[in-house]
Design an enzyme around this catalytic site. Sequence first.
Site, PDB file in Angstrom:
ATOM      1  N   LYS A   6     175.291   6.895 -27.647  1.00 26.09           N
ATOM      2  CA  LYS A   6     174.628   6.329 -28.820  1.00 26.09           C
ATOM      3  C   LYS A   6     175.547   5.419 -29.629  1.00 26.09           C
ATOM      4  CE  LYS A   6     171.611  10.380 -29.079  1.00 26.09           C
ATOM      5  NZ  LYS A   6     171.076  11.484 -29.906  1.00 26.09           N
ATOM      6  N   ARG A  15     167.437  20.811 -34.607  1.00 26.73           N
ATOM      7  CA  ARG A  15     166.535  19.793 -34.070  1.00 26.73           C
ATOM      8  C   ARG A  15     165.289  20.455 -33.503  1.00 26.73           C
ATOM      9  NH1 ARG A  15     168.987  14.939 -32.898  1.00 26.73           N
ATOM     10  NH2 ARG A  15     166.835  14.196 -32.773  1.00 26.73           N
TER      11      ARG A  15
END
Length: 265
Positions: free
Chosen positions: A52, A254
Amino acid sequence: MPEGHILHRLARLHHDWYAGAPVRVSSPQGRFADGAAAVSGRVLTHADAWGKHLFHHYEGALTVHVHLGIYGAFTDSELPLGEPTGQVRMRMIGSGHGSDLRGPAACEVLTEGEVDTIEARLGPDPLRADADPEQAWARVSRSRSPIGGLLMDQSVIAGVGNVYRAEVLFRHGIHPERPGKNLSRAEFDAIWVDLVELMHVGMERGRMHVVRPEHDHGAPAYAKDRPRTYVYRRTGEPCRVCGTPVLHKVMGARNLFWCPVCQPT
């Protein structure tokens, strides 16, 4: 948060637009003013990504490192750009194109050694030609942590986020709470190969396509203009394969989604 295919797509676009020529870099917002001044007017030699993280490499061994985080995004277009709108952290202007970056978690100038330090703590990236899945298998096969958490650990595999995590586990019938050490080598290899394929499709199309053609019908996607998913953001809805309601829990802060029948414990 954008997953790895988005960063690779940006790296390819920015390399095509800017590499081999000087780039004017500024910070209309002001928070990146010193960094922009350090690289503005230098030739961008190449752009690449690892997981990322996006890297713009400039002559003089300086690199602009960008991590989009949750809110970061680039707006890329042909020139002229017009006056900056909103909080533009970094503006890039080349010979025919320009890019505005807003809201990143990180936007900084690094030396080669500092880039190496970031890359050294990342796991193999399925979208990189130099990725070594043996590194990821060594971590997974020794871990008692659930595979659903390991896939999100960027030091294990770089670039996988919440969507790819949920969907690849569904595609291979693996419960997200199964300990990594309980995966067979064949199961891990199948996951890795699938991630390589799915993330390349995402990079080429700019969208995550994770549902096999024979299942790509019925209930619409979780959001407008998004391809269908098997389980991601489908809590309580019928599984596209067996009809069982999709389950949800929080793992590692998450959201996690799975089918209790297609992914048995």
